[in-house]
Design an enzyme around this catalytic site. Structure first.
Site, PDB file in Angstrom:
ATOM      1  N   GLU A  82      66.700  75.826  62.290  1.00 59.19           N
ATOM      2  CA  GLU A  82      66.471  75.367  60.914  1.00 59.19           C
ATOM      3  C   GLU A  82      64.977  75.148  60.728  1.00 59.19           C
ATOM      4  OE1 GLU A  82      68.515  71.714  59.855  1.00 59.19           O
ATOM      5  OE2 GLU A  82      68.071  72.076  57.735  1.00 59.19           O
ATOM      6  N   CYS A 106      71.009  71.433  56.910  1.00 62.00           N
ATOM      7  CA  CYS A 106      70.991  70.950  55.521  1.00 62.00           C
ATOM      8  C   CYS A 106      70.152  71.822  54.598  1.00 62.00           C
ATOM      9  CB  CYS A 106      70.445  69.526  55.482  1.00 62.00           C
ATOM     10  SG  CYS A 106      71.543  68.326  56.227  1.00 62.00           S
ATOM     11  N   ASN A 159      77.461  74.189  55.067  1.00 61.59           N
ATOM     12  CA  ASN A 159      76.954  73.525  56.277  1.00 61.59           C
ATOM     13  C   ASN A 159      77.744  72.245  56.532  1.00 61.59           C
ATOM     14  OD1 ASN A 159      75.209  72.788  58.476  1.00 61.59           O
ATOM     15  ND2 ASN A 159      74.149  71.427  57.070  1.00 61.59           N
ATOM     16  N   GLU A 160      77.196  71.109  56.143  1.00 62.21           N
ATOM     17  CA  GLU A 160      77.920  69.845  56.390  1.00 62.21           C
ATOM     18  C   GLU A 160      78.569  69.403  55.089  1.00 62.21           C
ATOM     19  OE1 GLU A 160      75.094  67.115  58.145  1.00 62.21           O
ATOM     20  OE2 GLU A 160      75.655  67.764  60.155  1.00 62.21           O
TER      21      GLU A 160
HETATM   22  O1  AHR Z   1      69.788  69.019  62.795  1.00 61.09           O
HETATM   23  C1  AHR Z   1      69.266  68.273  61.753  1.00 61.09           C
HETATM   24  C2  AHR Z   1      70.253  68.072  60.610  1.00 61.09           C
HETATM   25  O2  AHR Z   1      71.357  67.356  61.041  1.00 61.09           O
HETATM   26  C3  AHR Z   1      70.859  69.324  60.044  1.00 61.09           C
HETATM   27  O3  AHR Z   1      70.065  69.893  59.080  1.00 61.09           O
HETATM   28  C4  AHR Z   1      72.116  68.847  59.430  1.00 61.09           C
HETATM   29  O4  AHR Z   1      73.100  69.847  59.344  1.00 61.09           O
HETATM   30  C5  AHR Z   1      72.489  67.650  60.265  1.00 61.09           C
HETATM   31  O5  AHR Z   1      72.811  66.554  59.479  1.00 61.09           O
END
Ligand code: AHR
Length: 669
Positions: free
Chosen positions: A53, A246, A377-378
């Site tokens: 990321e 994220c 993602n989340e």
């Molecule tokens: O790894 C950091 C963050 O942690 C990521 O962006 C997210 O998916 C998680 O909350």
């Protein structure tokens, strides 16, 4: 005789520990029995992969080798990272304009008007620019000058004002055109700056002012930092998850990650704010934007280079639920689904298809062979299911062969009503027969030590598990005080023995986040650390590497007697065993979380006898030990060969260690 790899210091201390441990072992022998004749589940080649990321300046300012920050003057403050320079008595003016730009996606440019030679601008880079003595750096810019007379001097300067390299660019025409020059610094400098001054009175318009090392990964223009990609290649990863995290979701839907804006010519990729720009008040990064110079095409290419299955994660119509929680109305979801369909065509379609043609035009007519795709993602709540279902329907109709990954929110301990939300989604996704379910764990090391059995009794419903983000947090989730220390690394290793033992269910896992810039991080711990010139691997990286390089293809049952099951309060041995199909090697992974060496009788059952073997040991003296820029190799794996091994042999596992025993075998008869 027990064989121990001794690190240079503390030989005496270790010897006494070994003697003491041997005596203990004789009193209470621990036996470890590997059933070579009872192979279990296959271990997926994707078991150990990479999460990437653009956080901690991991892409812009990190993996993406561009040294100029705000090269296209598209930051909301168009002159951010640029300053005016007035050498001697030079005077002039600098303004940013957007009339008649050379790229509609990147409309702003800088106009420099000098009344005398020596007037111009300077770029600060990403906490400076790392340049090396006698290496070549490629400067490029788009420029125009109606007079055709203006010459521009480009200089790399050290913080104390020394000119390390310079070049002159002239013959700008009245139309935008690209100009290049090579700079070769006379000294290595981690905090150089790029100065651009006019050599005489005049006016020039400049845009996309760029500086790249010539030596990038595979020497590609618009390339990646070679040292950082090398760390990734050395993991021999099963897959590469990108672009997050994220960042996929964005704080708002308008700033979500949209892959289509990240392909084509770099100057046509529209910049947006990085969602980590203002996420943490304690680590503000007002200059953090995504240029997308490293975009989806480059990700696919790198996956191919390092032999990892590409695993894009796409926005599913939901902005980050920790932030705005914006949702796209269901009747407006189609463009999001279309983006996913088009991505598969971009990756796998023939060159005659619309998106396959774009891939070919970028230089890769051959498909990238995309097999995995993440939907969100989340995400959490019924809103996710409402969006996941139409996504899956449309994608499976057209591309049934692509495995889709469903989300179960963030770590249950860190989001509102987490455990219930995760359970709801786990059950829903299992009911919907999701191919793969993504689960995240950002927990204390104690939890990882206590959770090696996390998947032992997990329901087997057909859906596979992807442990898509995890990392032991020594202090607390994303605490700025978290450390990449040995305790965390060993706890992750203990947890991984459990994933591997449950390889029938768990088919993928990756540590997160991946990169951290020593000065510009927002989140720690991170697997690999770097500054502008150097990089090093954390001890956690070496755990990942050892598990990946010694994965094995099939689980072998391993029984341990003579010890209580270890926990965070009662240290001991965590074990997993596997067999490598090609070599036939038996692999034994053992984490010793105890402060003393532990002697064990290892027994191979099933008619195989090891004829030789090797031990690779990652160990330290203190649980707080860690690698740093100053001591990057404090904790690294050490390999030795094993002299006497047989169907039964003794081995003493070092204190605070992860050991990989790799045994070459022969039939006993
Ligand atoms: O790894 C950091 C963050 O942690 C990521 O962006 C997210 O998916 C998680 O909350």
């Amino acid at each position: 005789m027990n064989r121990i790899v001794l690190r240079s210091c503390c030989v005496t201390a270790l010897l006494s520990i070994v003697t003491c441990a041997t005596i203990l072992a004789q009193d209470n022998p621990i036996q470890l029995t590997i059933r070579a004749d009872k192979p279990g589940a296959k271990i997926s080649p994707t078991m150990y992969g990479i999460f990437f990321e653009d956080i901690n300046f991991g892409a812009d300012g990190g993996l993406y080798a561009e040294l100029v920050k705000n090269r296209s003057f598209e930051f909301p403050n168009a002159m951010m990272a640029w300053n005016e320079v007035k050498q001697a008595s030079a005077a002039g003016s600098v303004e940013t304009l957007d009339q008649d730009p050379f790229s509609a996606a990147s409309p702003h440019y800088v106009r420099i008007k000098a009344e005398a030679a020596g007037y111009g601008i300077v770029n600060e880079g990403f906490a400076g620019m790392g340049v090396r003595k006698d290496e070549n750096y490629v400067f490029s810019t788009y420029g125009r000058d109606a007079s055709g007379k203006t010459a521009v001097r480009v200089e790399l300067v050290s913080p104390d004002g020394q000119v390390l390299a310079d070049a002159t660019i002239k013959d700008f025409g009245s139309k935008w055109a690209k100009k290049t020059a090579t700079l070769r610094p006379s000294a290595t400098e981690a905090k150089a700056q790029l100065r651009i001054v006019l050599d005489s009175p005049g006016t020039v318009d400049l845009d996309m002012i760029s500086l790249f090392p010539r030596k990038t990964w595979k020497n590609r223009p618009n390339g990646l930092r070679a040292d950082l990609v090398q760390w990734l290649a050395d993991l021999k990863p099963g897959f590469f998850r990108f672009p997050g995290g994220c960042i996929v979701e964005g704080r708002y839907l308008s700033t979500r990650y949209q892959w289509k804006t990240t392909i084509g010519e770099p100057e046509d990729r529209k910049l947006i704010i990085n969602r980590w720009n203002d996420e943490f008040r304690h680590r503000p990064a007002p200059d953090y934007f995504q240029t997308f110079g490293l975009g989806f095409y480059e990700y696919f290419l790198m996956c191919e280079d390092i032999g990892a299955e590409p695993m894009p994660i796409l926005n599913c119509g939901m902005a980050c639920q920790f932030n705005s929680r914006e949702l796209v109305p269901l009747d407006e979801l189609q463009p999001y689904i279309q983006d996913a369909l088009d991505l598969i065509e971009f990756a796998n379609g023939p060159v005659t298809s619309e998106w396959g043609a774009k891939r070919a035009a970028m230089g890769h007519p051959k498909p990238f062979n995309l097999k995995y795709l993440g939907v969100g993602n989340e995400q959490w709540g019924p809103q996710y299911i409402e969006r996941y279902v139409p996504f899956v329907k449309a994608l499976k109709e057209k591309y049934p062969e692509v495995q889709l990954i469903g989300a179960t929110g963030s770590d249950p301990q860190i989001f509102p009503n987490g455990p219930a939300e995760v359970k709801f989604l786990q059950e829903k996704l299992q009911e919907l027969k999701a191919d793969i379910i993504d689960e995240h764990f950002y927990r204390k090391p104690e939890w990882f030590f206590d959770s090696a059995g996390h998947y032992d009794n997990y329901p087997r419903t057909g859906s596979k598990i992807f442990v898509g983000e995890y990392a032991a947090q020594s202090v607390g989730v994303a605490s700025p005080n978290n450390r990449n220390n040995l305790n965390c690394a060993l706890s992750e290793a203990a947890f991984l023995t459990g994933l591997e033992r449950n390889a029938d269910l768990v088919t993928m896992s990756c540590y997160a986040p991946l990169f951290g810039h020593e000065e510009r991080w927002q989140w720690r711990p991170d697997l690999i650390w770097f500054d502008n010139l150097q990089s090093y691997a954390s001890v956690n990286y070496y755990v990942q590497q050892l598990f990946s390089l010694h994965r094995g293809d099939v689980v072998l049952p391993v029984e341990i007697t003579g010890q209580e099951p270890p926990t965070s309060r009662q240290p001991g041995l965590y074990v997993a065993s596997s067999r490598d199909d090609k070599s036939g090697d038996i692999i034994l992974k053992v984490v010793n979380s105890a402060p003393e060496a532990t002697s064990v009788k290892v027994k191979i059952e099933g008619g195989l006898r090891p004829i030789r073997g090797a031990a690779t040991v990652l160990a330290g003296e203190k649980l707080t030990d860690e690698n740093t820029l100053a001591e990057p190799n404090k904790l690294v794996p050490v390999k030795t060969s094993l002299k006497s091994v047989g169907a039964t042999f003794d081995y003493a596992f070092q204190p605070y260690s992860l050991t990989i025993l790799r045994l070459r075998t022969r039939n006993q008869s």
